[in-house]
Design a protein around this motif. Structure first.
Motif, PDB file in Angstrom:
ATOM      1  N   LEU A  47       0.864  -1.194   0.000  1.00  0.00           N
ATOM      2  CA  LEU A  47       0.000   0.000   0.000  1.00  0.00           C
ATOM      3  C   LEU A  47       0.895   1.236   0.000  1.00  0.00           C
ATOM      4  N   LEU A  48       0.468   2.249  -0.742  1.00  0.00           N
ATOM      5  CA  LEU A  48       1.232   3.495  -0.826  1.00  0.00           C
ATOM      6  C   LEU A  48       0.529   4.589  -0.021  1.00  0.00           C
ATOM      7  N   ASN A  49       1.324   5.475   0.539  1.00  0.00           N
ATOM      8  CA  ASN A  49       0.751   6.576   1.303  1.00  0.00           C
ATOM      9  C   ASN A  49       0.165   7.636   0.369  1.00  0.00           C
ATOM     10  N   ASP A  50      -0.817   8.339   0.850  1.00  0.00           N
ATOM     11  CA  ASP A  50      -1.308   9.553   0.183  1.00  0.00           C
ATOM     12  C   ASP A  50      -1.810  10.478   1.277  1.00  0.00           C
ATOM     13  N   ASP A  51      -2.185  11.695   0.876  1.00  0.00           N
ATOM     14  CA  ASP A  51      -2.569  12.694   1.895  1.00  0.00           C
ATOM     15  C   ASP A  51      -4.058  12.688   2.212  1.00  0.00           C
ATOM     16  N   THR A  53      -6.544   9.601   1.975  1.00  0.00           N
ATOM     17  CA  THR A  53      -7.253   8.422   2.500  1.00  0.00           C
ATOM     18  C   THR A  53      -7.203   8.434   4.032  1.00  0.00           C
ATOM     19  N   PRO A  54      -8.358   8.308   4.693  1.00  0.00           N
ATOM     20  CA  PRO A  54      -8.340   8.323   6.165  1.00  0.00           C
ATOM     21  C   PRO A  54      -7.584   7.122   6.737  1.00  0.00           C
ATOM     22  N   MET A  55      -6.879   7.362   7.822  1.00  0.00           N
ATOM     23  CA  MET A  55      -6.125   6.288   8.490  1.00  0.00           C
ATOM     24  C   MET A  55      -7.034   5.118   8.850  1.00  0.00           C
ATOM     25  N   VAL A  58      -7.690   2.788   5.983  1.00  0.00           N
ATOM     26  CA  VAL A  58      -6.529   1.936   5.661  1.00  0.00           C
ATOM     27  C   VAL A  58      -6.424   0.784   6.671  1.00  0.00           C
ATOM     28  N   MET A  77      -0.297   0.432   8.895  1.00  0.00           N
ATOM     29  CA  MET A  77      -0.794   1.723   8.382  1.00  0.00           C
ATOM     30  C   MET A  77       0.163   2.858   8.771  1.00  0.00           C
ATOM     31  N   ILE A  80       3.285   2.833   6.744  1.00  0.00           N
ATOM     32  CA  ILE A  80       3.035   3.398   5.402  1.00  0.00           C
ATOM     33  C   ILE A  80       2.974   4.925   5.483  1.00  0.00           C
ATOM     34  N   HIS A  81       2.242   5.405   6.486  1.00  0.00           N
ATOM     35  CA  HIS A  81       2.081   6.858   6.679  1.00  0.00           C
ATOM     36  C   HIS A  81       3.445   7.536   6.843  1.00  0.00           C
ATOM     37  N   LEU A 114      -6.454   5.787  -2.412  1.00  0.00           N
ATOM     38  CA  LEU A 114      -5.482   4.775  -1.941  1.00  0.00           C
ATOM     39  C   LEU A 114      -4.931   3.938  -3.102  1.00  0.00           C
TER      40      LEU A 114
HETATM   41  N1  TYC Z   1      -1.475   9.629   5.125  1.00  0.00           N
HETATM   42  C1  TYC Z   1      -2.879   9.346   5.341  1.00  0.00           C
HETATM   43  C2  TYC Z   1      -3.451  10.395   6.285  1.00  0.00           C
HETATM   44  O1  TYC Z   1      -2.715  11.111   6.948  1.00  0.00           O
HETATM   45  C3  TYC Z   1      -3.112   7.975   5.932  1.00  0.00           C
HETATM   46  C4  TYC Z   1      -2.702   6.873   5.010  1.00  0.00           C
HETATM   47  C5  TYC Z   1      -1.986   5.803   5.492  1.00  0.00           C
HETATM   48  C6  TYC Z   1      -3.076   6.902   3.656  1.00  0.00           C
HETATM   49  C7  TYC Z   1      -1.617   4.750   4.675  1.00  0.00           C
HETATM   50  C8  TYC Z   1      -2.716   5.846   2.811  1.00  0.00           C
HETATM   51  O2  TYC Z   1      -1.672   3.722   2.509  1.00  0.00           O
HETATM   52  C9  TYC Z   1      -1.998   4.787   3.324  1.00  0.00           C
HETATM   53  N2  TYC Z   1      -4.770  10.484   6.347  1.00  0.00           N
END
Ligand code: TYC
Length: 122
Positions: A47-51, A53-55, A58, A77, A80-81, A114
């Motif tokens: 899984l890749l992080n993004d800004d 998608t809610p924790m 995930v 999670m 990844i974050h 995500l």
């Molecule tokens: N970074 C996201 C946030 O702060 C949380 C997140 C974690 C998103 C892991 C994607 O694969 C992920 N809401």
């Protein structure tokens, strides 16, 4: 003094190979080779992080699709974050590909960006 029994001649030794084993005729020689079965290529699902998608989403995805308990899912999670990516599981090619499709579909259905990918290991 006892007299020795008369020596019996040794039986004739078998020839090194019999003429019929020389393969000059129609016989077929089968070579026995050890069977070498390579283990299948395995794939890690990442899984890749993004800004956005809610924790919590995930964490639930990791629990549901990768059969992790809540604590382990939360640790993955957070990794990844913090690191940008994290391995959720290792599977055969077909299973890994199915996981990617299932996670991606669940994310899109819920309106999250995500990203889930799989990559060969070793
Ligand atoms: N970074 C996201 C946030 O702060 C949380 C997140 C974690 C998103 C892991 C994607 O694969 C992920 N809401």
């Amino acid at each position: 003094m006892a007299s020795k029994p008369p020596k019996t001649p040794a039986p004739p030794k078998a020839p090194a190979f019999k003429p019929e084993e020389a393969n000059g005729g129609d016989s077929v020689v089968l070579e026995r080779r050890p069977l070498k079965t390579e283990p299948p290529q395995m794939y890690q699902v990442v899984l890749l992080n993004d800004d956005y998608t809610p924790m919590e989403f995930v964490v639930v995805v990791i629990q549901e699709f990768f059969n992790k308990d809540r604590e382990t899912a939360t640790q993955i999670m957070l990794k990844i974050h913090l690191d940008g990516k994290g391995v959720c599981g290792v599977f055969s090619k077909d299973v890994a590909s199915t996981k990617v499709d299932q996670v991606t579909e669940a994310a899109r259905k819920n309106g999250h960006p995500l990203q889930c990918v799989c990559e060969p290991i070793e």
